[in-house]
Design a protein around this motif. Structure first.
Motif, PDB file in Angstrom:
ATOM      1  N   ASN A 193      43.074  36.276  51.211  1.00 57.55           N
ATOM      2  CA  ASN A 193      44.287  36.571  51.979  1.00 57.55           C
ATOM      3  C   ASN A 193      45.526  36.461  51.083  1.00 57.55           C
ATOM      4  N   ALA A 194      46.356  37.497  51.099  1.00 56.92           N
ATOM      5  CA  ALA A 194      47.470  37.579  50.141  1.00 56.92           C
ATOM      6  C   ALA A 194      48.386  36.354  50.200  1.00 56.92           C
ATOM      7  N   SER A 207      48.981  39.160  42.657  1.00 57.95           N
ATOM      8  CA  SER A 207      49.353  39.570  44.001  1.00 57.95           C
ATOM      9  C   SER A 207      49.468  41.090  44.085  1.00 57.95           C
ATOM     10  N   ASP A 208      50.180  41.670  43.131  1.00 52.86           N
ATOM     11  CA  ASP A 208      50.313  43.138  43.080  1.00 52.86           C
ATOM     12  C   ASP A 208      48.947  43.789  42.882  1.00 52.86           C
ATOM     13  N   TYR A 225      45.896  42.737  43.648  1.00 53.95           N
ATOM     14  CA  TYR A 225      45.072  42.731  44.859  1.00 53.95           C
ATOM     15  C   TYR A 225      45.571  43.778  45.857  1.00 53.95           C
ATOM     16  N   LYS A 226      46.900  43.893  45.939  1.00 56.12           N
ATOM     17  CA  LYS A 226      47.463  44.855  46.892  1.00 56.12           C
ATOM     18  C   LYS A 226      47.111  46.294  46.507  1.00 56.12           C
ATOM     19  N   SER A 227      47.116  46.548  45.202  1.00 60.44           N
ATOM     20  CA  SER A 227      46.921  47.945  44.754  1.00 60.44           C
ATOM     21  C   SER A 227      45.446  48.308  44.628  1.00 60.44           C
ATOM     22  N   GLU A 229      42.850  48.673  46.438  1.00 61.28           N
ATOM     23  CA  GLU A 229      42.206  49.625  47.331  1.00 61.28           C
ATOM     24  C   GLU A 229      42.427  51.067  46.870  1.00 61.28           C
TER      25      GLU A 229
END
Lengths: 512, 512
Positions: free
Chosen positions: A26-27, B42-43, B45-47, B49
């Motif tokens: 989870n972020a 953080s970036d 993990y977000k990117s 996908e």
């Protein structure tokens, strides 16, 4: 089935939680946990100077403080952090303390920790090139960079201006693994050469190292199946400052050949653990060549110093060896674990270590154009270790890394001069790098036994203060204190304080 | 000596810099670099996908993007971070991607990454208890906790209500190392029992495993010096779902004994890499007992599932084996590397692996009251790996960890049902955990060869999309796709999308 079970019947697959069930990455948690960890690290480094280097705890202390069974329910991350602060930290030997002078320091840097953190988060497993091209190539690149800093011959590099040769490297966890995989490669090559059917010829193979060689070498030989009776530990003495005498090595190998044995592998050490002795690499390679034996150089600690031109001569002759390993996790500011191994002919490693299961087959591997690093190590899985090593070199550059080595050596030199200037002490072997081997020398009617006892007492008392941690060794039958400079938070004042403490404690012992 | 050198003559020991020279752990740098790393993660993990799971790069790509020589001067940390983003990330196979279905997932969690980060910063080397009491005891405690989650017998634990027995564990880097150290212990015990002089008896020792056993087992046997001719790979087939048949094992061992060989070691796998087959642990232990052979259970992947009572039966009989290993870095949310090994009699390990150099001697070790973990592994150095594993269990508890396993299994079950509901496909072996082995089955006039080709083409096309990454295997002579659920960012929608992509791509292949 007991209190640990949650009830599978009551389990809802796609989540009671609004966000879709349990999200381990989870972020918000990732940011929050990591920021807490960074705060902890920052506080920890700040407090280190005042913490006892060696803790005063009894065996089993932690099991008595923490719960014996794993919790059933989840808990806020703060709970783990609180227990870490309250129960773990007080029982730690603080290797990062500026007052740590034991063993060899495990040096570290902001760039290395950041690189390792990113590797943990990416959590890739680059066993083959295809399983992670960037991680594989970053490792290969980092090894080639370090090879250049060390002025290793192009024959040990992955890529040179002339393209890809037969040489190359791999990052392993420990020196022991580097020894093991090269021992196995040398063993198999010797068996093939001698026409052995299977391992029938194994009892005839012999391996060699100085008696000052790290004990893990002798263990690695046993792991690889060498006969304990053929693992030669060659005596050294003060006449060579405890380095391997190539003439003695030759003599032992010749006697073995006369007895029907096959000299297979010689381990030379540059910077022994006990006293930083340096085996003469070139002369050993020359002796080994007479028997086609594999020569490995273990430069785990002192290899790092060889990035400075003034220390590079300790590797003279390295262009004639088969392999060399050194550990940036010791003295090159790269946190554990990171041992670099270079070999002259990677095929000699992969001949023994290659696997080719169906589920790892892929076009890139089949093409032969890529390195599959799993074939140069014991295991299959592997962390992305190249990243932290590359980040250290990329960020600090040769200049800062050399400055770091020189600063440690300068502090060790200062300590050595302090010891020499005090009649009660002696420096036992010449200082080569940042380790000073010294002792209270017999004086004022002390016997050698009295001196040994006084030195033992000195170490015990120093370590009990919590203000310094030193380890010992035995050199030439004498109990000797090892003062290893270089913990990454260490400054000149810590070395000066330790020396003051040593003088004061020695005076107290002499009075008692 | 070239452009890499800084000039030692111009080097000022204690610093031109006001702060006292180069400080690799400068407080400000530590905070700043780590915060940059956290932001990056953080970036990232977000990117993830939207990034192609498998990169489209050619061998040597990174060497062409980054400079070939290490820099002389230092650079802001931002430079390394920039090159990481620009050159490394685009060449990565993203194991953390929610669209990663290849091999086995390397699962991860916020707690594990934070624990690993703290370990990197503390950078301790707990080879002996004294070298770090807290790290040693934390590792012992984490192993005992996990043993309880797995309901392992008390005989494999370090500490039980009844006190300290002969059992115990150690955290290693890989399953391969767990196999190697137990193989060596079994080898040495068998040599002693057979009265072998040195390793003269080695060519008579034999080892056994099903042909589905991980290739690294057969490699570990060779590393330990077993004769390649005596390393038995016992055929399996669909009649046991590719699990080892104990009757066949017994037959092979009996034939070996009749031929003068000594059955020494059997590796049973719970959850094979190829198809998740489960060897019958209890029946294998019974067969082995007839010959006093060591039984090791490799539960690297599927062991994690056994923390759920509904999967625990796969370990039935484990109370009769000599050792078991499993890797939380595979399926228990703990980043690499973390392989847990438990043995019934730690002395059988330490008899083969103990070293006792002078500089590591200390009162605690001499007392016999403590565990020195170096004596249960290949190397001497070791990261503080227990911390991350403990933090995972402490923070998530049994409930969340079981939820995590069940959620992955439920997603795999959903995928399996999708496959079964489509006439073009077949599930090749029964699904035991979160791996589905499936294929396009021969239909509409396709031969078996046509089907193999179609499946190969399907995998290639899927992987080229960048939207999914699947690996393959060969089961019963057929080319089979492996769909492994469980990457830690994965949600149900990713599995659904992958299935849609598989159907669409299959339709395209059928049209072509």
């Amino acid at each position: 089935m007991g209190s640990l079970d949650t009830n599978p019947a009551a389990f809802s697959v796609f989540g009671d939680e609004a966000a879709g069930g349990f999200q381990p990455l989870n972020a918000e948690d990732v940011r929050s946990y990591l920021h807490k960890a960074v705060d902890f690290i920052s506080d920890y480094y700040k407090s280190l100077e005042s913490l006892p280097v060696l803790p005063d705890v009894k065996p089993g202390y932690l099991q008595n403080e923490l719960q014996a069974a794993p919790p059933t329910s989840s808990a806020p991350f703060d709970v783990a952090m609180k227990e870490l602060r309250a129960s773990v930290v007080p029982g730690m030997t603080h290797w990062a303390s500026p007052n740590f002078f034991a063993f060899f320091p495990s040096t570290n840097s902001a760039a290395a920790i950041a690189g390792d953190l990113i590797a943990s988060a990416m959590n890739t497993v680059g066993f083959t090139w295809q399983a992670n091209p960037a991680a594989t190539e970053m490792e290969v690149l980092a090894l080639d960079w370090l090879a250049q800093l060390l002025r290793l011959p192009a024959s040990l590099m992955n890529r040179t201006a002339a393209g890809r040769g037969t040489g190359g490297g791999v990052i392993l966890g420990t020196t022991s693994e580097a020894m093991l995989v090269t021992l196995v490669a040398a063993r198999d090559a010797a068996l093939r050469r001698s026409g052995s059917e299977g391992v029938a010829g194994l009892p005839r193979l012999a391996v060699y190292a100085a008696d000052q060689t790290h004990s893990t070498f002798f263990k690695a030989c046993r792991l690889a199946g060498f006969d304990p009776a053929n693992i030669r530990s060659i005596p050294t003495g003060p006449e060579t400052d405890y380095a391997l005498d190539p003439a003695k090595l030759l003599e032992v190998m010749e006697a073995d050949v006369a007895a029907g044995l096959v000299p297979t592998y010689i381990c030379a050490t540059v910077g022994t653990t006990s006293s930083n002795a340096v085996d003469p690499v070139g002369a050993i390679a020359d002796a080994a060549a007479l028997f086609n034996a594999w020569v490995h150089v273990d430069a785990a600690y002192a290899g790092s110093a060889c990035i400075c031109p003034e220390f590079r001569h300790h590797l003279a002759g390295v262009e004639r060896v088969d392999s060399i390993s050194m550990s940036p996790h010791k003295w090159l500011l790269t946190c554990l674990d990171c041992t670099c191994l270079w070999v002259r002919d990677t095929h000699r490693l992969t001949d023994s270590l290659e696997t080719n299961p169906e589920y790892l087959k892929n076009d890139a591997s089949d093409s032969g154009a890529v390195t599959d690093l799993k074939d140069m190590q014991v295991g299959v899985g592997r962390r992305f270790r190249g990243l932290k090593l590359w980040m250290v070199m990329r960020t600090y550059g040769a200049a800062k890394l050399q400055e770091h080595i020189r600063s440690d050596v300068a502090m060790a030199k200062m300590f050595e001069e302090n010891v020499r200037s005090d009649d009660r002490f002696e420096v036992v072997v010449p200082r080569n790098f940042a380790l000073v081997c010294f002792r209270i020398k017999p004086h004022g009617g002390m016997t050698e036994e009295d001196a040994d006892e006084a030195n033992h007492e000195l170490m015990e008392r120093l370590n009990r203060t919590g203000k310094a941690y030193l380890a010992h060794t035995v050199v030439g039958g004498k109990f000797v204190l090892r003062f290893a400079v270089g913990s990454s938070l260490q400054e000149e004042r810590h070395v000066r304080s330790a020396w003051e403490l040593i003088k004061k404690t020695t005076a107290e012992i002499m009075q008692d």
